[in-house]
Design an enzyme around this catalytic site. Structure first.
Site, PDB file in Angstrom:
ATOM      1  N   THR A 115      35.128  30.010  36.411  1.00 19.52           N
ATOM      2  CA  THR A 115      36.433  30.667  36.495  1.00 19.52           C
ATOM      3  C   THR A 115      37.564  29.645  36.408  1.00 19.52           C
ATOM      4  O   THR A 115      37.378  28.474  36.779  1.00 19.52           O
ATOM      5  CB  THR A 115      36.559  31.455  37.820  1.00 19.52           C
ATOM      6  N   ASP A 116      38.733  30.104  35.973  1.00 12.66           N
ATOM      7  CA  ASP A 116      39.901  29.206  35.938  1.00 12.66           C
ATOM      8  C   ASP A 116      40.311  28.762  37.344  1.00 12.66           C
ATOM      9  O   ASP A 116      41.029  27.782  37.505  1.00 12.66           O
ATOM     10  CB  ASP A 116      41.081  29.850  35.201  1.00 12.66           C
ATOM     11  N   GLU A 117      39.849  29.483  38.365  1.00 10.82           N
ATOM     12  CA  GLU A 117      40.265  29.146  39.738  1.00 10.82           C
ATOM     13  C   GLU A 117      39.713  27.807  40.201  1.00 10.82           C
ATOM     14  O   GLU A 117      40.181  27.265  41.196  1.00 10.82           O
ATOM     15  CB  GLU A 117      39.840  30.240  40.721  1.00 10.82           C
ATOM     16  N   TYR A 152      35.853  30.852  47.828  1.00  7.33           N
ATOM     17  CA  TYR A 152      35.337  31.429  46.571  1.00  7.33           C
ATOM     18  C   TYR A 152      35.377  30.390  45.454  1.00  7.33           C
ATOM     19  O   TYR A 152      34.355  30.094  44.817  1.00  7.33           O
ATOM     20  CB  TYR A 152      36.138  32.680  46.167  1.00  7.33           C
ATOM     21  N   LYS A 165      32.379  28.457  43.369  1.00  2.00           N
ATOM     22  CA  LYS A 165      32.245  28.546  41.906  1.00  2.00           C
ATOM     23  C   LYS A 165      32.292  27.139  41.282  1.00  2.00           C
ATOM     24  O   LYS A 165      31.586  26.867  40.306  1.00  2.00           O
ATOM     25  CB  LYS A 165      33.371  29.414  41.318  1.00  2.00           C
TER      26      LYS A 165
HETATM   27  P1  NAD Z   1      31.985  41.714  40.579  1.00  2.00           P
HETATM   28  O1  NAD Z   1      32.126  41.385  42.036  1.00  2.00           O
HETATM   29  O2  NAD Z   1      32.572  42.968  40.053  1.00  2.00           O
HETATM   30  O3  NAD Z   1      30.441  41.714  40.176  1.00  2.00           O
HETATM   31  C1  NAD Z   1      29.522  40.792  40.678  1.00  2.00           C
HETATM   32  C2  NAD Z   1      28.126  41.389  40.537  1.00  2.00           C
HETATM   33  O4  NAD Z   1      27.172  40.422  41.021  1.00  2.00           O
HETATM   34  C3  NAD Z   1      27.904  42.667  41.360  1.00  2.00           C
HETATM   35  O5  NAD Z   1      27.296  43.644  40.564  1.00  2.00           O
HETATM   36  C4  NAD Z   1      26.985  42.216  42.490  1.00  2.00           C
HETATM   37  O6  NAD Z   1      26.128  43.247  42.956  1.00  2.00           O
HETATM   38  C5  NAD Z   1      26.221  41.096  41.826  1.00  2.00           C
HETATM   39  N1  NAD Z   1      25.659  40.146  42.794  1.00  2.00           N
HETATM   40  C6  NAD Z   1      26.280  39.583  43.860  1.00  2.00           C
HETATM   41  N2  NAD Z   1      25.436  38.782  44.523  1.00  2.00           N
HETATM   42  C7  NAD Z   1      24.263  38.809  43.852  1.00  2.00           C
HETATM   43  C8  NAD Z   1      23.007  38.166  44.021  1.00  2.00           C
HETATM   44  N3  NAD Z   1      22.786  37.337  45.039  1.00  2.00           N
HETATM   45  N4  NAD Z   1      22.020  38.416  43.142  1.00  2.00           N
HETATM   46  C9  NAD Z   1      22.213  39.271  42.102  1.00  2.00           C
HETATM   47  N5  NAD Z   1      23.373  39.918  41.891  1.00  2.00           N
HETATM   48  C10 NAD Z   1      24.394  39.678  42.750  1.00  2.00           C
HETATM   49  O7  NAD Z   1      32.577  40.446  39.840  1.00  2.00           O
HETATM   50  P2  NAD Z   1      33.221  40.303  38.392  1.00  2.00           P
HETATM   51  O8  NAD Z   1      34.686  40.394  38.512  1.00  2.00           O
HETATM   52  O9  NAD Z   1      32.504  41.175  37.447  1.00  2.00           O
HETATM   53  O10 NAD Z   1      32.875  38.773  38.078  1.00  2.00           O
HETATM   54  C11 NAD Z   1      31.677  38.429  37.379  1.00  2.00           C
HETATM   55  C12 NAD Z   1      31.637  36.932  37.216  1.00  2.00           C
HETATM   56  O11 NAD Z   1      32.776  36.480  36.477  1.00  2.00           O
HETATM   57  C13 NAD Z   1      31.654  36.149  38.522  1.00  2.00           C
HETATM   58  O12 NAD Z   1      30.798  35.048  38.384  1.00  2.00           O
HETATM   59  C14 NAD Z   1      33.098  35.693  38.666  1.00  2.00           C
HETATM   60  O13 NAD Z   1      33.188  34.513  39.412  1.00  2.00           O
HETATM   61  C15 NAD Z   1      33.461  35.458  37.208  1.00  2.00           C
HETATM   62  N6  NAD Z   1      34.885  35.594  36.857  1.00  2.00           N
HETATM   63  C16 NAD Z   1      35.567  36.716  37.196  1.00  2.00           C
HETATM   64  C17 NAD Z   1      36.890  36.860  36.795  1.00  2.00           C
HETATM   65  C18 NAD Z   1      37.682  38.098  37.120  1.00  2.00           C
HETATM   66  O14 NAD Z   1      38.871  38.146  36.833  1.00  2.00           O
HETATM   67  N7  NAD Z   1      37.098  39.141  37.692  1.00  2.00           N
HETATM   68  C19 NAD Z   1      37.511  35.837  36.056  1.00  2.00           C
HETATM   69  C20 NAD Z   1      36.764  34.693  35.730  1.00  2.00           C
HETATM   70  C21 NAD Z   1      35.452  34.592  36.126  1.00  2.00           C
HETATM   71  O1  TDX Z   2      46.272  43.619  47.581  1.00  3.37           O
HETATM   72  C1  TDX Z   2      46.542  42.621  46.877  1.00  3.37           C
HETATM   73  N1  TDX Z   2      47.837  42.183  46.815  1.00  3.37           N
HETATM   74  C2  TDX Z   2      48.219  41.095  46.093  1.00  3.37           C
HETATM   75  O2  TDX Z   2      49.403  40.726  46.082  1.00  3.37           O
HETATM   76  C3  TDX Z   2      45.538  41.918  46.106  1.00  3.37           C
HETATM   77  C4  TDX Z   2      44.110  42.362  46.143  1.00  3.37           C
HETATM   78  C5  TDX Z   2      45.944  40.828  45.384  1.00  3.37           C
HETATM   79  N2  TDX Z   2      47.229  40.404  45.381  1.00  3.37           N
HETATM   80  C6  TDX Z   2      47.593  39.219  44.588  1.00  3.37           C
HETATM   81  C7  TDX Z   2      46.776  37.976  44.878  1.00  3.37           C
HETATM   82  C8  TDX Z   2      46.757  37.271  43.545  1.00  3.37           C
HETATM   83  O3  TDX Z   2      47.942  36.500  43.400  1.00  3.37           O
HETATM   84  O4  TDX Z   2      47.308  39.535  43.227  1.00  3.37           O
HETATM   85  C9  TDX Z   2      46.788  38.409  42.519  1.00  3.37           C
HETATM   86  C10 TDX Z   2      45.424  38.761  41.950  1.00  3.37           C
HETATM   87  O5  TDX Z   2      44.547  38.921  43.051  1.00  3.37           O
HETATM   88  P1  TDX Z   2      42.989  39.310  42.854  1.00  3.37           P
HETATM   89  O6  TDX Z   2      42.916  40.564  42.054  1.00  3.37           O
HETATM   90  O7  TDX Z   2      42.358  39.280  44.201  1.00  3.37           O
HETATM   91  O8  TDX Z   2      42.489  38.148  41.905  1.00  3.37           O
HETATM   92  P2  TDX Z   2      42.491  36.537  42.067  1.00  3.37           P
HETATM   93  O9  TDX Z   2      42.590  36.134  43.476  1.00  3.37           O
HETATM   94  O10 TDX Z   2      43.508  36.007  41.107  1.00  3.37           O
HETATM   95  O11 TDX Z   2      41.008  36.214  41.532  1.00  3.37           O
HETATM   96  C11 TDX Z   2      40.488  36.882  40.355  1.00  3.37           C
HETATM   97  O12 TDX Z   2      40.604  36.099  39.198  1.00  3.37           O
HETATM   98  C12 TDX Z   2      39.719  35.025  39.024  1.00  3.37           C
HETATM   99  C13 TDX Z   2      39.044  37.330  40.543  1.00  3.37           C
HETATM  100  O13 TDX Z   2      38.929  38.095  41.731  1.00  3.37           O
HETATM  101  C14 TDX Z   2      38.113  36.163  40.572  1.00  3.37           C
HETATM  102  O14 TDX Z   2      36.755  36.614  40.661  1.00  3.37           O
HETATM  103  C15 TDX Z   2      38.278  35.373  39.294  1.00  3.37           C
HETATM  104  O15 TDX Z   2      37.518  34.203  39.331  1.00  3.37           O
END
Ligand code: NAD
Ligand code: TDX
Length: 332
Positions: free
Chosen positions: A124-126, A148, A152
């Site tokens: 992730t970019d984080e 988190y 990662k």
């Molecule tokens: P999500 O939380 O929606 O999905 C995660 C999935 O992983 C779920 O289905 C959960 O049941 C499964 N899981 C958790 N623990 C597990 C384990 N021990 N074994 C098997 N399965 C397990 O998350 P997402 O937003 O779909 O993110 C997917 C991936 O992409 C993650 O690795 C996250 O770090 C990365 N990512 C997410 C974002 C974003 O904006 N959401 C951005 C960049 C990278």
């Molecule tokens: O209730 C809220 N109020 C609020 O102001 C929530 C849930 C979030 N926020 C803010 C926090 C962040 O600045 O919004 C922004 C986005 O928050 P999230 O949706 O929790 O995302 P973020 O923390 O940026 O992380 C996400 O992007 C990178 C994903 O959850 C990660 O899995 C991914 O790696």
């Protein structure tokens, strides 16, 4: 037939990945390993029921014997599985360490043992931490600031070490914030959309001026497929949407699209260690020929519309009904 092992494929990005790949490619089969934590949801895969090229397995990426068995059969491993919500990692980091770091280790070990064609680590970019200046490039130092992102970053570098030390054919992606259908309604966009639809308050952390770069989930997943084809082993690739917006900008789009009043905005206490801005420089993947296709204004409006059209999906989660269904299925 190319055999994929996709982990976390019942979550937001993974389920979209599985659906898109099966549509795009006819000569692939997918084993989808997911623990079905609170974030995993079989409703995300409902339309794939009966698809003979998709096999769902409920299990943990930290389960060494199960992972060994599944990796042995796989050509390509894509590790989406993770605990993914920053706020939860602040409250309770344990599962983040176990799944994001140890689980990745178990997958890497099995891949080393059996030999796979590609191992894609979805990072992730984080991991770079926050920047108020230049966008991060791939060899910038990692300064993760939440449990988190630190977990990662650990997985990201562990994957790299398996390439350097054991020649595991690893590629690492660092994508920005995804938006799209099937995102668990604890994350900013689905939480605010579904709250606003029900005339509930939108909890804006701090001053609402934190910036995220939004990318459509389909673009992220296309970039993953592109890198499986064109990426160089051992390399890291940033993936971004080129759509940096403040949380207040996102809130305004949601309220406007839904025709809801400004009075739903509720400024609340800031997230601990809240990163101000994420920003990635995507020249490396762009130079290989990849660009995101979704235009942001259109993509976000379509996404809001999806949550309007699919109340059944998020109401089951928000009401706790999905958890009851899950227990009935799996906790007999
Ligand atoms: P999500 O939380 O929606 O999905 C995660 C999935 O992983 C779920 O289905 C959960 O049941 C499964 N899981 C958790 N623990 C597990 C384990 N021990 N074994 C098997 N399965 C397990 O998350 P997402 O937003 O779909 O993110 C997917 C991936 O992409 C993650 O690795 C996250 O770090 C990365 N990512 C997410 C974002 C974003 O904006 N959401 C951005 C960049 C990278
Ligand atoms: O209730 C809220 N109020 C609020 O102001 C929530 C849930 C979030 N926020 C803010 C926090 C962040 O600045 O919004 C922004 C986005 O928050 P999230 O949706 O929790 O995302 P973020 O923390 O940026 O992380 C996400 O992007 C990178 C994903 O959850 C990660 O899995 C991914 O790696």
């Amino acid at each position: 037939m190319k055999k994929y092992l996709v982990t976390g494929g019942a979550g937001f990005i993974g389920s979209n990945y599985v659906r898109n790949l099966l549509e795009k490619e006819q000569d692939v089969s997918i084993t989808n390993l997911d623990k079905l934590t609170y974030a995993g949801n079989l409703d995300n895969l409902k339309d794939l029921e009966g698809n003979s090229r998709h096999k769902f397995i409920k299990g943990d990426i930290g389960d060494e014997s199960l992972v060994d068995e599944l990796v042995r059969e796989a050509d390509i491993v894509i590790n989406f599985a993770a605990e993914s919500h920053v706020d939860r990692s602040i409250g309770s980091p344990d599962d983040f360490i176990t799944t994001d770091i140890f689980g990745t280790f178990v997958l890497l070990e099995a891949s080393r043992k059996h030999g796979v064609e590609k191992f894609i680590q979805i990072s992730t970019d984080e991991v770079y931490g926050s920047t108020e200046g230049a966008s991060f490039v791939e060899n910038d130092p990692l300064m993760p600031s939440s449990p988190y992102s630190a977990s990662k970053a650990g997985a990201d570098r562990l994957a790299y070490s398996y390439f350097v030390t054991y020649d595991v054919p690893v590629i690492i992606t660092r994508c920005s914030n995804n938006y799209g259908p099937f995102q668990y309604p604890e994350k900013l966009i689905p939480l605010f959309v579904t709250n606003a639809m029900d005339d509930k308050q939108l909890p804006i952390y701090g001053d609402g001026l934190n910036v995220r770069d939004w990318i459509h989930v389909v673009d992220h997943n296309d970039a993953v497929d592109f890198l499986i084809e064109k990426g160089t082993l051992g390399e890291v690739y940033n993936i971004g949407g080129g759509n940096e917006r403040t949380n207040l900008d996102i809130t305004a789009i949601i309220l406007e699209k839904l025709g809801k009043p400004e009075s739903l905005k509720n400024y609340v206490e800031d997230r601990l260690g809240h990163d101000r801005r994420y920003s990635v420089n995507c020249s490396k993947i762009n130079a290989l020929g990849w660009q995101p296709k979704h235009e942001f204004t259109e993509g976000i409006r379509e996404t809001i519309q999806w949550y309007e059209d699919n109340r059944w999906w998020w109401e089951r989660i928000k009401s706790g009904e999905y958890l009851e269904y899950y227990k009935a299925q799996y906790e007999k």
